[in-house]
Design a protein around this motif. Sequence first.
Motif, short mmCIF file in Angstrom:
data_model
loop_
_atom_site.label_atom_id
_atom_site.label_comp_id
_atom_site.label_asym_id
_atom_site.label_seq_id
_atom_site.Cartn_x
_atom_site.Cartn_y
_atom_site.Cartn_z
N TYR A 27 -6.08 1.32 7.08
CA TYR A 27 -5.08 0.40 8.13
C TYR A 27 -6.49 -1.21 7.81
CZ TYR A 27 -2.51 3.86 10.52
OH TYR A 27 -1.04 4.71 11.29
N ARG A 38 8.70 1.45 7.95
CA ARG A 38 8.07 2.80 7.77
C ARG A 38 9.33 3.33 8.93
NH1 ARG A 38 3.68 5.98 10.92
NH2 ARG A 38 4.48 8.13 10.29
N ILE A 55 5.77 -1.54 10.11
CA ILE A 55 5.39 -0.44 10.59
C ILE A 55 7.18 -0.38 10.93
CG2 ILE A 55 5.45 0.08 13.50
CD1 ILE A 55 3.25 -1.28 14.13
N TRP A 56 7.84 -1.58 11.36
CA TRP A 56 9.20 -1.69 11.47
C TRP A 56 9.88 -1.49 9.57
CZ3 TRP A 56 12.22 -6.92 12.49
CH2 TRP A 56 13.56 -6.66 12.28
N THR A 109 -3.42 -0.72 16.36
CA THR A 109 -2.97 -0.54 14.80
C THR A 109 -2.38 0.75 14.69
OG1 THR A 109 -3.83 -2.42 13.81
CG2 THR A 109 -1.89 -0.95 12.60
N VAL A 143 6.62 2.69 16.02
CA VAL A 143 7.82 3.80 15.57
C VAL A 143 8.42 4.76 16.84
CG1 VAL A 143 7.53 6.48 14.09
CG2 VAL A 143 6.50 3.62 13.64
N TRP A 202 -0.33 1.02 17.99
CA TRP A 202 1.06 0.18 18.21
C TRP A 202 1.61 1.02 17.36
CZ3 TRP A 202 3.57 -3.17 20.20
CH2 TRP A 202 4.40 -4.44 19.64
N GLU A 203 1.01 1.56 16.75
CA GLU A 203 2.51 2.01 15.32
C GLU A 203 3.15 3.46 15.27
OE1 GLU A 203 0.97 3.35 11.31
OE2 GLU A 203 2.70 3.45 10.53
N ARG A 204 2.06 4.15 16.22
CA ARG A 204 3.10 5.09 16.75
C ARG A 204 3.41 4.57 18.26
NH1 ARG A 204 -1.65 9.62 18.04
NH2 ARG A 204 -0.09 10.31 18.27
N ILE A 214 1.73 -6.35 10.69
CA ILE A 214 1.27 -5.31 10.49
C ILE A 214 2.67 -4.99 11.82
CG2 ILE A 214 0.30 -3.77 12.45
CD1 ILE A 214 -2.00 -5.85 11.88
N ARG A 240 1.68 2.15 1.76
CA ARG A 240 2.67 1.75 2.68
C ARG A 240 4.09 2.42 2.68
NH1 ARG A 240 1.28 2.78 8.04
NH2 ARG A 240 3.14 1.86 8.48
#
Lengths: 261, 457
Positions: free
Chosen positions: B254, B309, B306-307, B35, B43, B38-40, B302, B221
């Motif tokens: 996380y 954020r 991220i979206w 995650t 984004v 994936w998040e990095r 998840i 978050r």
Amino acid sequence: MTDVAIDVNTGEVVVFWVCAILAVAGALGMVLSRKAVHSALWIALTMINLAVLYVANSAPFLGMVQIIVYTGAVMMLFLFVLMVVGVDSSDSLIETIKGQRAAALVLGIGLAALLVWGIGNGLAETSAIGLDEANAQDGGNVQGIANLIFTKYLLAFELTSALLITAAMGAMVLAHRERWTERPSQRIRSIARFQRDGHPGNLPNPGVYARHNAVDTPALLPDGSTLDLSVPAPVRSRADARPIDHADVDEVREITEGKSE
Amino acid sequence: MTGSQFGLFGTDPWWLVILKVVAIFAMLVVLTLFTIWWERRVVSRMQNRIGPNRVGPQGLLQSLMDGFKLALKEEIIPKSAHLAVYWIAPIISATAAFLAFAVIPFGPTVSIFGVETPLQLTDFPVSVLYVLAIASIGIYGIVLAGWSSGSTYPLLGGLRSSAQMISYEIAMGLSFVAVFLYAGSMSTSEIITAQEPIWFAVILLPSFIIYVTSMVGETNRAPFDLPEAEGELVGGFHTEYSSLKFAMFFLAEYINMVTVSALATTLFLGGWMAPWPLSLWAGANTGWWPLLWWLVKVQLFIFMFIWLRATLPRMRYDQFMQFGWKFLIPISIAWIMVVATAKALRNDVQLSNVEILAAGAIVIVVLLAGSWIVQSRQDRKFAEEAEAEALALATPFDPMAGGFPVPPMPGQQYSFTSRRELAQGTTIVQERAPEESAADTDPATEAEAPSEEDTHG
């Protein structure tokens, strides 16, 4: 007290001894801690262990609610208050009420005796049928609790909730502060900032230049006039802005004109 | 805890229990590493960057390497830290994060080494409440971290998070109630089977929306990441934490994301059950396939985290609290009333769908009429208040009304008192008058009187 053979398996015994010891240790730690926050943590430990014991005794709903309500909400509010108020230093151990300790001791022992007597008396007349059977009567633990709360103990339940709501209302009334005017919202403040008389950005700095470094000196505009907006409002509103020294202005003008040539 | 409906739970041999525990633990750690990467990456894409792509294929091993580096870093403990609590806080946080996963179902009954067992560690009649309980213990980690650091910003972060999580836990718990009413159970596996024809996300849409909103608040978050608002609180509650202890908070955050996503999947998206086009295939809900559907659904949530954020700016704290208490909670309560009423009508009165809808329409009409009456009354009240305010504004503020210094009345504008004006008047500061009037003669101070009240800086 009971003539039903209660079979207690090893797991239950282990859970009981671990949780009971931890719960009592938490209670002792709560009383003996000097720091208020530590006391709060010890009592949280006690509550969690009691919850585990409830679950082990086939009362999972009670156990979970114990953690959510007492550990998660009540103790958290305690911690919150302790952290905000900062009750950090050890409490003074001087008795402010005369004979408080003796009275507390007597009342504590009295309460313990009363509880032991009351519960023992109550249990003497009932015969245990076992936890599984007790839960099975209403088709499950949750259903059993619901059945009791909403039939036999409905009045007590509603009265308790009324009491709690009254207490919450009282706290709100005590903490309430009447506003005289409506609080300007972010939108209103933003509009005001950009209106004709407003100033959206930072205000210009006061005229802190060579001969003066005081904030009451207004900044000079290119044409030699002063900019009053550069003087802080309190000084300005008292009309205490420093009068401009025209020798300074002339000097600045000479320098700039000399440079521009 | 071996009630009739939980026949398959609690009967696993000991090695299978250990296997499940280790598998869940490993899955959560791997999911966390994934995650973070994936998040990095996501984004980065959303911000027109590339993101980590050096370590491993597509940068997949980046977070693993970061984890190693983080664990090997020097640990700095502030002198003013309360050591015992400072040590225990990250442990509470991480442990609670792992514990919550014990009751999450991943799939139906499968055969592992010849033993028929559900793909779920355990389940009991109140397992959803268990997740809530564990979450509320997890908050202790954050609050204690803030307090024990002995520093201002972490303390503020800890306070914020305790207030925030208590507030949003209420909305979260209320959003569960409708699900419990419809499923007739609080156990995760039974809630999933209760969603057989249609997901609760469809029939209980308001609950679903409330839960999704409050789960973002519950996990700290963006846009609800006020306990660790970088612009305001440095790092928030974990400002003073470094090395492995910081890594544990990171891990907990996380895992909590995965947990709330998994809970949302379980309660509203049918858990491991296959979504519609796939469910036409008879084998979709048997064997190990459901694990895949479950994973896809969780990853959808998840991705939503991220979206959010990448899209939304952080909320202001007071707005955030108002949103929770004055919007989410009342709406939840009203919605529970609606659901409970509909359920009771269906159970006891034997009304048909048309009759329930008609009754609902009548109720809505009555509510609209009532709110119109209340609204028009309120408008009249506001108009009267505005009139009174205009009247108050018309009378100028006299700071020395009755000979005493008084504050302005509501609606009156406060004005600064100029010493010069005082000197000219016949009031108290007579003895200072000579030097003030000397200043008055200077033309430079006669510049236009400042009308605005803005202060400097």
